[in-house]
Scaffold this motif. Sequence first.
Motif, PDB file in Angstrom:
ATOM      1  N   ARG A  88     -20.695  18.549  36.857  1.00 54.62           N
ATOM      2  CA  ARG A  88     -19.294  18.725  37.229  1.00 54.62           C
ATOM      3  C   ARG A  88     -19.110  18.500  38.728  1.00 54.62           C
ATOM      4  O   ARG A  88     -18.109  17.924  39.169  1.00 54.62           O
ATOM      5  N   SER A  89     -20.072  18.921  39.528  1.00 53.59           N
ATOM      6  CA  SER A  89     -20.020  18.702  40.974  1.00 53.59           C
ATOM      7  C   SER A  89     -20.070  17.210  41.289  1.00 53.59           C
ATOM      8  O   SER A  89     -19.367  16.726  42.176  1.00 53.59           O
ATOM      9  N   LEU A  90     -20.901  16.475  40.543  1.00 51.38           N
ATOM     10  CA  LEU A  90     -20.981  15.021  40.695  1.00 51.38           C
ATOM     11  C   LEU A  90     -19.612  14.394  40.464  1.00 51.38           C
ATOM     12  O   LEU A  90     -19.178  13.515  41.208  1.00 51.38           O
ATOM     13  N   GLN A  91     -18.921  14.850  39.430  1.00 49.99           N
ATOM     14  CA  GLN A  91     -17.594  14.327  39.113  1.00 49.99           C
ATOM     15  C   GLN A  91     -16.609  14.614  40.238  1.00 49.99           C
ATOM     16  O   GLN A  91     -15.900  13.717  40.712  1.00 49.99           O
ATOM     17  N   GLU A  92     -16.578  15.852  40.701  1.00 54.92           N
ATOM     18  CA  GLU A  92     -15.587  16.250  41.703  1.00 54.92           C
ATOM     19  C   GLU A  92     -15.795  15.525  43.022  1.00 54.92           C
ATOM     20  O   GLU A  92     -14.838  15.053  43.645  1.00 54.92           O
ATOM     21  N   GLU A  93     -17.050  15.416  43.456  1.00 53.72           N
ATOM     22  CA  GLU A  93     -17.325  14.781  44.743  1.00 53.72           C
ATOM     23  C   GLU A  93     -17.019  13.289  44.717  1.00 53.72           C
ATOM     24  O   GLU A  93     -16.455  12.738  45.662  1.00 53.72           O
ATOM     25  N   SER A  94     -17.407  12.619  43.638  1.00 53.70           N
ATOM     26  CA  SER A  94     -17.200  11.178  43.581  1.00 53.70           C
ATOM     27  C   SER A  94     -15.714  10.829  43.472  1.00 53.70           C
ATOM     28  O   SER A  94     -15.244   9.893  44.122  1.00 53.70           O
ATOM     29  N   PHE A  95     -14.972  11.591  42.686  1.00 48.29           N
ATOM     30  CA  PHE A  95     -13.547  11.301  42.542  1.00 48.29           C
ATOM     31  C   PHE A  95     -12.802  11.621  43.832  1.00 48.29           C
ATOM     32  O   PHE A  95     -11.828  10.956  44.176  1.00 48.29           O
ATOM     33  N   GLN A 105      -4.521   2.157  51.626  1.00 51.15           N
ATOM     34  CA  GLN A 105      -5.828   1.982  52.263  1.00 51.15           C
ATOM     35  C   GLN A 105      -6.875   1.545  51.243  1.00 51.15           C
ATOM     36  O   GLN A 105      -7.765   0.752  51.538  1.00 51.15           O
ATOM     37  N   LEU A 106      -6.760   2.094  50.034  1.00 52.96           N
ATOM     38  CA  LEU A 106      -7.706   1.760  48.982  1.00 52.96           C
ATOM     39  C   LEU A 106      -7.668   0.278  48.654  1.00 52.96           C
ATOM     40  O   LEU A 106      -8.674  -0.309  48.271  1.00 52.96           O
ATOM     41  N   HIS A 107      -6.497  -0.338  48.835  1.00 49.37           N
ATOM     42  CA  HIS A 107      -6.340  -1.754  48.507  1.00 49.37           C
ATOM     43  C   HIS A 107      -6.522  -2.657  49.718  1.00 49.37           C
ATOM     44  O   HIS A 107      -6.305  -3.862  49.621  1.00 49.37           O
ATOM     45  N   SER A 108      -6.928  -2.086  50.829  1.00 45.84           N
ATOM     46  CA  SER A 108      -7.184  -2.889  52.019  1.00 45.84           C
ATOM     47  C   SER A 108      -8.679  -3.088  52.202  1.00 45.84           C
ATOM     48  O   SER A 108      -9.493  -2.304  51.709  1.00 45.84           O
ATOM     49  N   ALA A 109      -9.040  -4.138  52.935  1.00 42.09           N
ATOM     50  CA  ALA A 109     -10.458  -4.425  53.175  1.00 42.09           C
ATOM     51  C   ALA A 109     -11.117  -3.279  53.932  1.00 42.09           C
ATOM     52  O   ALA A 109     -12.252  -2.880  53.628  1.00 42.09           O
ATOM     53  N   GLU A 170     -14.813   6.313  34.495  1.00 36.44           N
ATOM     54  CA  GLU A 170     -13.512   6.796  34.972  1.00 36.44           C
ATOM     55  C   GLU A 170     -13.353   6.555  36.469  1.00 36.44           C
ATOM     56  O   GLU A 170     -12.267   6.216  36.954  1.00 36.44           O
ATOM     57  N   PHE A 171     -14.444   6.726  37.197  1.00 37.48           N
ATOM     58  CA  PHE A 171     -14.407   6.496  38.638  1.00 37.48           C
ATOM     59  C   PHE A 171     -14.074   5.034  38.936  1.00 37.48           C
ATOM     60  O   PHE A 171     -13.212   4.728  39.767  1.00 37.48           O
ATOM     61  N   PHE A 172     -14.745   4.121  38.258  1.00 37.34           N
ATOM     62  CA  PHE A 172     -14.495   2.705  38.509  1.00 37.34           C
ATOM     63  C   PHE A 172     -13.134   2.268  37.979  1.00 37.34           C
ATOM     64  O   PHE A 172     -12.565   1.285  38.471  1.00 37.34           O
ATOM     65  N   GLU A 173     -12.610   2.969  36.991  1.00 38.46           N
ATOM     66  CA  GLU A 173     -11.244   2.681  36.543  1.00 38.46           C
ATOM     67  C   GLU A 173     -10.241   3.035  37.647  1.00 38.46           C
ATOM     68  O   GLU A 173      -9.229   2.341  37.814  1.00 38.46           O
ATOM     69  N   LEU A 174     -10.528   4.109  38.398  1.00 35.71           N
ATOM     70  CA  LEU A 174      -9.664   4.455  39.525  1.00 35.71           C
ATOM     71  C   LEU A 174      -9.652   3.339  40.565  1.00 35.71           C
ATOM     72  O   LEU A 174      -8.638   3.090  41.216  1.00 35.71           O
ATOM     73  N   LEU A 175     -10.788   2.667  40.698  1.00 34.21           N
ATOM     74  CA  LEU A 175     -10.888   1.563  41.655  1.00 34.21           C
ATOM     75  C   LEU A 175     -10.344   0.256  41.096  1.00 34.21           C
ATOM     76  O   LEU A 175     -10.307  -0.754  41.803  1.00 34.21           O
ATOM     77  N   GLN A 225     -11.408  -6.387  48.123  1.00 35.11           N
ATOM     78  CA  GLN A 225     -10.045  -6.134  47.683  1.00 35.11           C
ATOM     79  C   GLN A 225     -10.067  -5.697  46.228  1.00 35.11           C
ATOM     80  O   GLN A 225     -10.911  -6.132  45.450  1.00 35.11           O
ATOM     81  N   ALA A 226      -9.151  -4.828  45.859  1.00 36.51           N
ATOM     82  CA  ALA A 226      -9.058  -4.400  44.464  1.00 36.51           C
ATOM     83  C   ALA A 226      -8.639  -5.569  43.611  1.00 36.51           C
ATOM     84  O   ALA A 226      -7.900  -6.453  44.045  1.00 36.51           O
ATOM     85  N   VAL A 227      -9.117  -5.602  42.387  1.00 39.49           N
ATOM     86  CA  VAL A 227      -8.732  -6.660  41.460  1.00 39.49           C
ATOM     87  C   VAL A 227      -8.008  -6.056  40.279  1.00 39.49           C
ATOM     88  O   VAL A 227      -8.185  -4.884  39.952  1.00 39.49           O
ATOM     89  N   ALA A 228      -7.188  -6.861  39.636  1.00 39.17           N
ATOM     90  CA  ALA A 228      -6.435  -6.366  38.485  1.00 39.17           C
ATOM     91  C   ALA A 228      -7.383  -6.034  37.353  1.00 39.17           C
ATOM     92  O   ALA A 228      -8.301  -6.807  37.059  1.00 39.17           O
ATOM     93  N   PRO A 229      -7.194  -4.884  36.703  1.00 39.21           N
ATOM     94  CA  PRO A 229      -8.108  -4.497  35.627  1.00 39.21           C
ATOM     95  C   PRO A 229      -7.987  -5.423  34.427  1.00 39.21           C
ATOM     96  O   PRO A 229      -6.905  -5.874  34.085  1.00 39.21           O
ATOM     97  N   ALA A 230      -9.116  -5.731  33.819  1.00 39.68           N
ATOM     98  CA  ALA A 230      -9.120  -6.529  32.596  1.00 39.68           C
ATOM     99  C   ALA A 230      -8.884  -5.639  31.402  1.00 39.68           C
ATOM    100  O   ALA A 230      -8.792  -4.410  31.509  1.00 39.68           O
TER     101      ALA A 230
END
Length: 239
Positions: A88-95, A105-109, A170-175, A225-230
């Motif tokens: 659970r700590s792994l989940q909280e810290e990574s998210f 900012q997340l979508h900027s280089a 789930e983490f990579f889906e956020l990205l 840069q973020a890419v559109a999810p497939a």
Amino acid sequence: MTLDNGKSELVYQGRRAQRADSRQRRKAILEGTLRLIVNEGIRGIRHRAVAKEAEVPLAATTYYFKDLNDLISDAFTYFVEKNIDETRSLQEESFAAVRQLPKEQLHSAEGRRQLTQQLTRFVLAHIRTQVASRDNRIIELAFKNEALRNPQLTRAVRMASQSIENLIVEFFELLQLADPLAAAQIVYGTILNLEFQILNGAIAADSPLLERAVSLMVKRLIPAQAVAPAVQTARPQFA
């Protein structure tokens, strides 16, 4: 499957204990089993050996666990429950690493560069923390190897691994990665391999090679840069 669901779906197989003293004795048997696995591996699990290690009468181990497969399966379930807070700590810290960055900012280089650095430090810290608990890693590996021979244990081990993989997905889906399922496989597999390499002495926990490997993995997975999810592929489910 969420982390909490993964925990609740892992059920005990042996005889239940009703009274407090009985629950304590059953717990002692499971803890004794885990200690035996560290010292002797799964093949060291025998009723008499477990009773001696747990300091309980032999009749107690056969009462709660007539079948050794039930004892091994329940020891794994107990082990997962003991370590659920670590997951659970792994989940909280990574998210948190993603959510702390403003969306623009997340979508900027530059934002992605900062995130890459944070994640590299986080993964390195996670690996080093994991290998510091050497006994726990030995237990995990022993259960995974036994699951290849023990169908009763196979599903429990797969469910526990899947709960971790789903957190990474789930983490990579956020990205908004194009293929978060494949990315999760790369990350989880790399972490497990690096942990094993450190445990067997092939790589030192403070080795520059470890840092280079993690840094390269993260940089390759997180584009500038973020890419559109497939279209997402369905995640594995368990009946």
